[in-house]
Design a protein around this motif. Structure first.
Motif, PDB file in Angstrom:
ATOM      1  N   ILE A 387       0.928  -1.373   0.098  1.00 12.62           N
ATOM      2  CA  ILE A 387       0.036  -0.133   0.038  1.00 12.62           C
ATOM      3  C   ILE A 387       0.799   1.281  -0.138  1.00 12.62           C
ATOM      4  N   ARG A 388       1.908   1.245   0.910  1.00 12.33           N
ATOM      5  CA  ARG A 388       2.725   2.317   0.791  1.00 12.33           C
ATOM      6  C   ARG A 388       3.449   2.674  -0.178  1.00 12.33           C
ATOM      7  N   ARG A 389       3.822   1.745  -0.950  1.00  8.54           N
ATOM      8  CA  ARG A 389       4.593   1.763  -2.631  1.00  8.54           C
ATOM      9  C   ARG A 389       3.668   2.225  -3.426  1.00  8.54           C
ATOM     10  N   ALA A 390       2.447   1.708  -3.374  1.00  6.70           N
ATOM     11  CA  ALA A 390       1.497   2.094  -4.459  1.00  6.70           C
ATOM     12  C   ALA A 390       1.206   3.612  -4.179  1.00  6.70           C
ATOM     13  N   ASP A 393       4.229   5.681  -5.801  1.00  5.91           N
ATOM     14  CA  ASP A 393       4.198   5.803  -6.991  1.00  5.91           C
ATOM     15  C   ASP A 393       3.339   6.398  -7.672  1.00  5.91           C
ATOM     16  N   GLN A 394       2.054   6.599  -7.068  1.00  8.37           N
ATOM     17  CA  GLN A 394       0.988   7.542  -7.643  1.00  8.37           C
ATOM     18  C   GLN A 394       1.552   8.848  -7.373  1.00  8.37           C
ATOM     19  N   LEU A 429      -3.120   6.336   4.558  1.00  8.07           N
ATOM     20  CA  LEU A 429      -3.762   7.273   3.688  1.00  8.07           C
ATOM     21  C   LEU A 429      -3.500   8.576   4.243  1.00  8.07           C
ATOM     22  N   ASP A 430      -3.812   8.766   5.666  1.00 10.54           N
ATOM     23  CA  ASP A 430      -3.883  10.050   6.340  1.00 10.54           C
ATOM     24  C   ASP A 430      -2.282  10.580   6.102  1.00 10.54           C
ATOM     25  N   LYS A 431      -1.260   9.752   6.013  1.00 12.63           N
ATOM     26  CA  LYS A 431      -0.020  10.303   5.586  1.00 12.63           C
ATOM     27  C   LYS A 431       0.678  10.638   4.152  1.00 12.63           C
ATOM     28  N   MET A 432      -0.074   9.764   3.500  1.00 16.42           N
ATOM     29  CA  MET A 432       0.554   9.786   1.748  1.00 16.42           C
ATOM     30  C   MET A 432      -0.671  10.193   0.914  1.00 16.42           C
ATOM     31  N   ALA A 433      -1.841  10.303   1.206  1.00 15.41           N
ATOM     32  CA  ALA A 433      -2.702  10.860   0.229  1.00 15.41           C
ATOM     33  C   ALA A 433      -2.951  12.194   0.036  1.00 15.41           C
TER      34      ALA A 433
END
Length: 577
Positions: A387-390, A393-394, A429-433
């Motif tokens: 999930i983190r890597r996806a 990459d996004q 999600l909170d951290k990366m989205a």
């Protein structure tokens, strides 16, 4: 205790010695005692319950015993029988607990002087010490040989009894079947209902296995949720196996009650035969465990040991070791396969697929390592890495000016059982989205889980998916049509899409009945308000037919094989042109 009485009469020259054991409370609320040993002059042991020794006038010592118990101190009567005898009641302790009373009788009045009592108190202290030591030894034996949770023999005692049984079988020229069984889906009980519930289930399983077995003293808990037993085999392996199957059916036919919950469990078993598979107990048990692993890997209910299983286990262990190194050595990669919306021809999403290029630069097939990740539990950490890597990459694609595309990741039942699964996903999600104010639409993340994973614990699954959907995470049922889900349960699940398994897509053009199944799945999904994604689309003919059947999206080699992040960026750039 009987020995103490004998010494008191023979060495101390008392007329009589007896021990009464505290036996709980009497109906009237007073102390209740029972005689466990008694000796008198001229005889080695007086039978329990006799009134007195030959030649001695009877004395009622019940009141004296009661006083000693109440005061937890010696009680003396130096004027018994009108001045013709003396008696003393001496409490005996096992550690801090009073367990018995030693009653001594002398033939003369006033025998129990202060000096005599000092000697007797030392005797009582020695006896109490011995009782405490024996109790400690018994407890240590219990701890060393029996399982503290279920009361069943542990691995050490099981092996000791198995060795004796093997010795007897060798003399009689007979076979023994060693059976080990492991509960399926037991881990989910601990994670969803708590460890106390899991312990309760193990106690119930132990009780049922003993009740159903012809040899209850041979049933053991050898580790975790692993149970074992051994059976005589005087004919062929089929007869005791049928008996064993019947016993297991009886033990697991009804759900287990855990508080307000009913839990249904099954058990898988491995069998090794003495002397065919091994001639020592330790190896025989290990071979039965090896057969059990084969049963668990294949989904079979029972598996018999075969020598080649050791080679398979060695290969599996080697792969597991390499997997552990792969996690620390950053050998995993993500490849992405695009998803196409049929009505517009637009690429509207991606599926992230885990790949492993090992230290020898060899691509390992997912079928060779994903099941091992799940069995070992390593899939939990690897799944979060995916999930983190996806998400990383996004962000890279967006920074390069490529269009926003949500990414779907596969989630296994092992991950769903983790108590903090949802919280960990939302934390990523909170951290990366990007925040909603950034203007990027949701969702950034989709998860795909199989029918079997969704149905393993429907209540837990619904609760988890509702939390994810509340945060705009989309959910799809993967490989739909290959499981055994109920349509009623399917309607309960807060999912957004169904993915038709590739086996239906490949069989759709040559077989009309398969096409009708695909048509029915699409109609069902649309009636539930779900979109439909077809996997494994490889030909234009398949795509055209899916379009006529009103399928929403396709995914497969017709559009693109799975690509690494850099290759995907190039593909998306060219596709836009």
């Amino acid at each position: 205790l009987e020995g103490a009485c004998q010494i008191a009469v023979e060495e101390g020259e008392f007329a009589k010695a007896e021990v009464v054991l505290l036996d709980g409370g009497a109906p009237d609320g007073g102390p209740r005692v029972r005689r466990v040993a008694a000796c008198a002059e001229g005889e080695r042991t007086a039978p329990p319950g006799t009134s007195d020794a030959p030649g001695l006038a009877p004395i009622d010592t019940a009141q004296l015993v009661t006083e000693a118990i109440a005061a937890a101190a010696p009680a003396i009567d130096n004027d018994a029988l009108g001045g013709k005898a003396s008696c003393v009641a001496l409490p005996l302790a096992e550690g801090p607990r009073l367990i018995a009373v030693l009653v001594l009788r002398a033939r003369v009045c006033g025998f129990f002087t202060a000096e005599e009592m000092l000697l007797l108190k030392q005797l009582v202290a020695d006896i109490s010490f011995a009782l405490t030591h024996l109790s400690t030894q018994n407890r240590l034996t219990q701890l060393n040989q029996y399982d503290g949770l279920t009361g069943l023999p542990n691995r050490a005692l099981f092996l000791e009894r198995l060795r004796q049984a093997m010795h007897n079988a060798q003399e009689e020229g007979e076979q023994l079947l060693v059976v080990v069984g492991k509960l399926r889906n037991f881990v989910s009980i601990n994670t969803t209902l708590g460890r106390a519930a899991g312990d309760d289930v193990l106690r119930q399983v132990a009780h049922r296995l003993k009740a159903a077995s012809r040899f209850p003293d041979r049933v053991a808990r050898v580790s975790g949720n692993l149970f074992a037993s051994f059976l005589p085999n005087k004919t062929s392996a089929s007869e005791p196996t049928l008996r064993m199957d019947h016993s297991l059916d009886e033990a697991f036919s009804k759900p287990f009650q855990v508080g307000t919950h009913e839990v249904t469990l099954t058990i898988q078993t491995g069998v090794a035969i003495y002397p065919d598979d091994a001639d020592d107990a330790d190896t025989l048990l290990v071979n039965a465990e090896t057969a059990l692993r084969r049963a668990r890997n294949s989904g079979a209910r029972i598996s018999f040991f075969e020598p080649r299983m050791h080679e398979e286990m060695a290969r599996r262990m080697q792969v597991e070791m390499r997997l552990a190194q792969a996690i620390s050595g950053d050998e995993f990669q993500l490849h992405y396969q695009p998803k196409l919306e049929i009505s517009t021809g637009n690429i509207i999403g991606l599926e992230a697929l885990l790949r492993w290029k090992d230290s020898e630069n060899t691509m390992v097939q997912p079928s060779q390592f994903v099941p091992l990740l799940e069995e070992s539990g390593m899939i939990v950490d690897v799944g979060l890495w995916v999930i983190r890597r996806a998400m990383e990459d996004q962000s890279s694609w967006l920074a390069a000016g490529l269009p926003y595309l949500p990414v779907a990741v596969n989630v296994s039942s092992v991950q769903m059982r983790e108590p903090n699964f949802v919280e960990e996903v939302l934390a990523i999600l909170d951290k990366m989205a990007p925040p909603p104010a950034s203007g990027w639409p949701a969702p950034w993340l989709e998860i795909e889980l199989t029918e079997s994973a969704a149905m393993e614990d429907i209540e837990r699954t619904v609760a988890q998916l509702q939390q994810l959907r509340a945060r705009e995470v989309q959910v799809a049922i993967d490989d739909f049509g290959t499981g055994h889900s109920s349509l009623g349960y399917l309607a309960q699940l807060p999912v957004s899409a169904l993915k038709i398994d590739r086996s239906f897509i490949s069989g759709m053009t040559p077989r009309r009945d398969t096409m009708m199944i695909v048509d029915a799945i699409i109609s069902l999904a649309h009636s539930l308000g779900l979109k439909v994604i077809a996997e494994g689309v490889e030909t234009r003919q398949q795509m055209d037919l899916l379009s006529k059947l009103r399928c929403d999206e396709i995914q497969g080699y017709l559009l693109s094989p799975p690509l690494d992040a850099r290759s995907l960026a190039s593909f998306l750039t060219d596709y836009r042109r």
